[in-house]
Scaffold this motif. Structure first.
Motif, PDB file in Angstrom:
ATOM      1  N   UNK A 199       0.709  -1.072  -0.076  1.00  0.00           N
ATOM      2  CA  UNK A 199       0.034   0.067  -0.010  1.00  0.00           C
ATOM      3  C   UNK A 199       0.935   1.279  -0.026  1.00  0.00           C
ATOM      4  N   UNK A 200       1.845   1.294   0.863  1.00  0.00           N
ATOM      5  CA  UNK A 200       2.606   2.273   0.757  1.00  0.00           C
ATOM      6  C   UNK A 200       3.469   2.637  -0.537  1.00  0.00           C
ATOM      7  N   UNK A 201       3.946   1.722  -1.077  1.00  0.00           N
ATOM      8  CA  UNK A 201       4.487   1.697  -2.510  1.00  0.00           C
ATOM      9  C   UNK A 201       3.682   2.126  -3.333  1.00  0.00           C
ATOM     10  N   UNK A 202       2.531   1.781  -3.309  1.00  0.00           N
ATOM     11  CA  UNK A 202       1.563   1.990  -4.698  1.00  0.00           C
ATOM     12  C   UNK A 202       1.066   3.623  -4.215  1.00  0.00           C
ATOM     13  N   UNK A 203       0.790   4.115  -3.104  1.00  0.00           N
ATOM     14  CA  UNK A 203       0.453   5.210  -2.832  1.00  0.00           C
ATOM     15  C   UNK A 203       1.530   6.295  -3.140  1.00  0.00           C
ATOM     16  N   UNK A 204       2.769   5.997  -2.831  1.00  0.00           N
ATOM     17  CA  UNK A 204       3.776   6.917  -2.995  1.00  0.00           C
ATOM     18  C   UNK A 204       4.296   7.081  -4.695  1.00  0.00           C
ATOM     19  N   UNK A 205       4.025   5.814  -5.381  1.00  0.00           N
ATOM     20  CA  UNK A 205       4.155   5.761  -6.766  1.00  0.00           C
ATOM     21  C   UNK A 205       3.154   6.544  -7.462  1.00  0.00           C
TER      22      UNK A 205
END
Length: 93
Positions: free
Chosen positions: A50-56
């Motif tokens: 979730x973190x990497x998806x949102x940051x991307x």
């Protein structure tokens, strides 16, 4: 500007991390079947995903990639990549 983006991403990540979706029920199922340690790894994986998806997504929008996504060639490229990913996951699982 970038700090506001990071702040909004952290709020979105927190909401996604504590939602009751399929990952929540997979976490319960994995914890019951395989124990606390495996369930913890799954939870960490979901939060990091979730973190990497949102940051991307936030970074793509921030750097103006939204204009690129409106191109029909780019949409076709992403559709093909997405289809290949879904086929690989389907064949694997």
């Amino acid at each position: 500007m970038i700090l506001g983006l990071i702040y909004n991403a952290i709020i979105l990540i927190t909401l996604l991390a504590f939602s009751f979706g399929p990952a929540f029920f997979a976490l319960i199922n994995t914890g019951i079947k395989y124990g606390y340690r495996t369930g913890s790894f799954l939870a960490i994986g979901v939060v990091l995903s979730d973190f990497f998806l949102c940051m991307m997504v936030c970074m793509l929008v921030y750097f103006g990639m939204a204009n690129l996504l409106h191109s029909s060639e780019t949409q076709t490229f992403f559709a093909i990549i997405g289809g290949v990913v879904l086929i690989v996951f389907g064949a694997f699982f």
